[in-house]
Scaffold this motif. Sequence first.
Motif, PDB file in Angstrom:
ATOM      1  N   GLU A 198       0.809  -1.219   0.000  1.00 40.12           N
ATOM      2  CA  GLU A 198       0.000   0.000   0.000  1.00 40.12           C
ATOM      3  C   GLU A 198       0.843   1.270   0.000  1.00 40.12           C
ATOM      4  O   GLU A 198       0.315   2.359  -0.217  1.00 40.12           O
ATOM      5  N   ASP A 199       2.153   1.172   0.237  1.00 42.54           N
ATOM      6  CA  ASP A 199       2.962   2.382   0.349  1.00 42.54           C
ATOM      7  C   ASP A 199       4.342   2.212  -0.277  1.00 42.54           C
ATOM      8  O   ASP A 199       5.296   2.872   0.112  1.00 42.54           O
ATOM      9  N   GLU A 200       4.445   1.343  -1.284  1.00 45.73           N
ATOM     10  CA  GLU A 200       5.750   1.071  -1.888  1.00 45.73           C
ATOM     11  C   GLU A 200       6.284   2.298  -2.618  1.00 45.73           C
ATOM     12  O   GLU A 200       5.529   3.100  -3.167  1.00 45.73           O
ATOM     13  N   ASP A 201       7.612   2.447  -2.630  1.00 44.45           N
ATOM     14  CA  ASP A 201       8.264   3.433  -3.491  1.00 44.45           C
ATOM     15  C   ASP A 201       8.463   2.883  -4.891  1.00 44.45           C
ATOM     16  O   ASP A 201       8.762   3.635  -5.822  1.00 44.45           O
ATOM     17  N   GLY A 202       8.319   1.579  -5.051  1.00 39.72           N
ATOM     18  CA  GLY A 202       8.442   0.953  -6.364  1.00 39.72           C
ATOM     19  C   GLY A 202       8.585  -0.547  -6.237  1.00 39.72           C
ATOM     20  O   GLY A 202       8.434  -1.127  -5.145  1.00 39.72           O
ATOM     21  N   ASP A 222       7.764   1.739 -11.230  1.00 36.55           N
ATOM     22  CA  ASP A 222       6.998   2.671 -10.419  1.00 36.55           C
ATOM     23  C   ASP A 222       6.034   1.948  -9.473  1.00 36.55           C
ATOM     24  O   ASP A 222       5.693   0.780  -9.689  1.00 36.55           O
ATOM     25  N   PRO A 223       5.540   2.658  -8.448  1.00 36.39           N
ATOM     26  CA  PRO A 223       4.472   2.090  -7.619  1.00 36.39           C
ATOM     27  C   PRO A 223       3.265   1.714  -8.467  1.00 36.39           C
ATOM     28  O   PRO A 223       2.992   2.322  -9.510  1.00 36.39           O
ATOM     29  N   ALA A 239      16.873 -18.852 -15.972  1.00 33.56           N
ATOM     30  CA  ALA A 239      17.114 -18.003 -14.808  1.00 33.56           C
ATOM     31  C   ALA A 239      15.923 -18.090 -13.868  1.00 33.56           C
ATOM     32  O   ALA A 239      14.822 -18.508 -14.251  1.00 33.56           O
ATOM     33  N   SER A 240      16.158 -17.680 -12.626  1.00 33.37           N
ATOM     34  CA  SER A 240      15.105 -17.542 -11.636  1.00 33.37           C
ATOM     35  C   SER A 240      14.792 -16.052 -11.490  1.00 33.37           C
ATOM     36  O   SER A 240      15.702 -15.217 -11.499  1.00 33.37           O
ATOM     37  N   TYR A 241      13.505 -15.726 -11.363  1.00 33.99           N
ATOM     38  CA  TYR A 241      13.088 -14.334 -11.248  1.00 33.99           C
ATOM     39  C   TYR A 241      12.162 -14.168 -10.046  1.00 33.99           C
ATOM     40  O   TYR A 241      11.440 -15.089  -9.663  1.00 33.99           O
ATOM     41  N   ARG A 242      12.174 -12.956  -9.491  1.00 38.03           N
ATOM     42  CA  ARG A 242      11.229 -12.593  -8.454  1.00 38.03           C
ATOM     43  C   ARG A 242      11.000 -11.086  -8.506  1.00 38.03           C
ATOM     44  O   ARG A 242      11.774 -10.352  -9.136  1.00 38.03           O
ATOM     45  N   VAL A 243       9.936 -10.609  -7.848  1.00 32.31           N
ATOM     46  CA  VAL A 243       9.618  -9.184  -7.802  1.00 32.31           C
ATOM     47  C   VAL A 243       9.586  -8.752  -6.343  1.00 32.31           C
ATOM     48  O   VAL A 243       9.004  -9.439  -5.493  1.00 32.31           O
ATOM     49  N   ARG A 244      10.223  -7.614  -6.056  1.00 34.40           N
ATOM     50  CA  ARG A 244      10.292  -7.104  -4.685  1.00 34.40           C
ATOM     51  C   ARG A 244       9.572  -5.756  -4.603  1.00 34.40           C
ATOM     52  O   ARG A 244       9.836  -4.845  -5.397  1.00 34.40           O
ATOM     53  N   ALA A 245       8.655  -5.612  -3.661  1.00 36.74           N
ATOM     54  CA  ALA A 245       8.121  -4.302  -3.300  1.00 36.74           C
ATOM     55  C   ALA A 245       9.106  -3.658  -2.330  1.00 36.74           C
ATOM     56  O   ALA A 245       9.599  -4.317  -1.413  1.00 36.74           O
ATOM     57  N   PHE A 246       9.427  -2.378  -2.540  1.00 38.68           N
ATOM     58  CA  PHE A 246      10.451  -1.797  -1.678  1.00 38.68           C
ATOM     59  C   PHE A 246      10.104  -0.367  -1.287  1.00 38.68           C
ATOM     60  O   PHE A 246       9.327   0.331  -1.956  1.00 38.68           O
ATOM     61  N   VAL A 247      10.712   0.064  -0.179  1.00 35.76           N
ATOM     62  CA  VAL A 247      10.703   1.472   0.241  1.00 35.76           C
ATOM     63  C   VAL A 247      12.147   1.873   0.516  1.00 35.76           C
ATOM     64  O   VAL A 247      12.987   1.048   0.876  1.00 35.76           O
ATOM     65  N   TYR A 248      12.419   3.148   0.322  1.00 36.33           N
ATOM     66  CA  TYR A 248      13.739   3.688   0.641  1.00 36.33           C
ATOM     67  C   TYR A 248      13.826   4.026   2.119  1.00 36.33           C
ATOM     68  O   TYR A 248      12.844   4.468   2.729  1.00 36.33           O
ATOM     69  N   GLY A 249      15.003   3.848   2.687  1.00 33.69           N
ATOM     70  CA  GLY A 249      15.277   4.290   4.039  1.00 33.69           C
ATOM     71  C   GLY A 249      15.940   5.656   4.035  1.00 33.69           C
ATOM     72  O   GLY A 249      15.950   6.365   3.029  1.00 33.69           O
ATOM     73  N   GLU A 250      16.512   6.028   5.165  1.00 26.20           N
ATOM     74  CA  GLU A 250      17.144   7.334   5.290  1.00 26.20           C
ATOM     75  C   GLU A 250      18.414   7.396   4.455  1.00 26.20           C
ATOM     76  O   GLU A 250      19.236   6.475   4.478  1.00 26.20           O
TER      77      GLU A 250
END
Length: 264
Positions: A198-202, A222-223, A239-250
């Motif tokens: 709900e709040d991913e940066d991408g 993009d989100p 190959a093996s693939y996956r998708v990661r939802a991420f947020v940036y830290g400080e």
Amino acid sequence: MLPQPRTPAMVVLLLVLAGCTASPDVTPDRTRAARPAPPGGGLVLTGELKSPVDAVLRWKGDEPGAAGRVLEFATEPTGPYTVLEFLAPGRTEYEHPDLMPHTPFFYRLRPYSGPASAPVEVTLPPREPTAEDQEDDHTWTAPRTVDGPEADTHPVVDATAGGRSPAAEPSEAAAPGDLRATVMHAAGIRFTWTDHAEDEDGFLLETRPPGSGTYRPVAVLDPDINSFGLITLPDEKTASYRVRAFVYGEQSNIVQLETGAGGR
């Protein structure tokens, strides 16, 4: 015509552009204001010129929950910043060569964290793309948001364990779900998934070739994106693939370097 596949020199360009590709079918249902990360996190960045036009960046600092770090640069103090590379957690040095002479460069480092989907294994046909493949318009490669059943969404990191900092535990409930890889032709794969964040940066599309113990990003999106097509390299038939939802830290401190005259 078949889009040009990635080369090692093109990976950074793909990371920068993949999330910015316009598509008439992209219909995000959530908007976000930019959230600049406050300075003074756990990362300490230093830099020096090893020649008048070659920079070396080094850093230290521990972010136990981070999935990796992203190094960025700008030529103005306030940006805009451009991604140089998404870096593995153990990496502590980066060389930025052949810079424009007599130009200020500003660098910053940001950790990122978030949960990854279950992986999918993909094996492409051993042949080269056919003439029909070459003539395909490849509209399926564009990052887009595809409508589907409403899905439960969750914060990318556990707000009770450090907020959006990399020390916070990733929320597995926010991991992309139902990741599917559809082989479009001998050098093309379309990925689709369910967005539970709900709040991913991408999102990061990550790959792990046979014999490798780690995944590496091949595209940043993009989100709200839940569909993306990848044109593979000739040696990426399996190959093996996956998708990661991420947020940036400080972010780290900002390092400024001024290049000198060109030439060696």
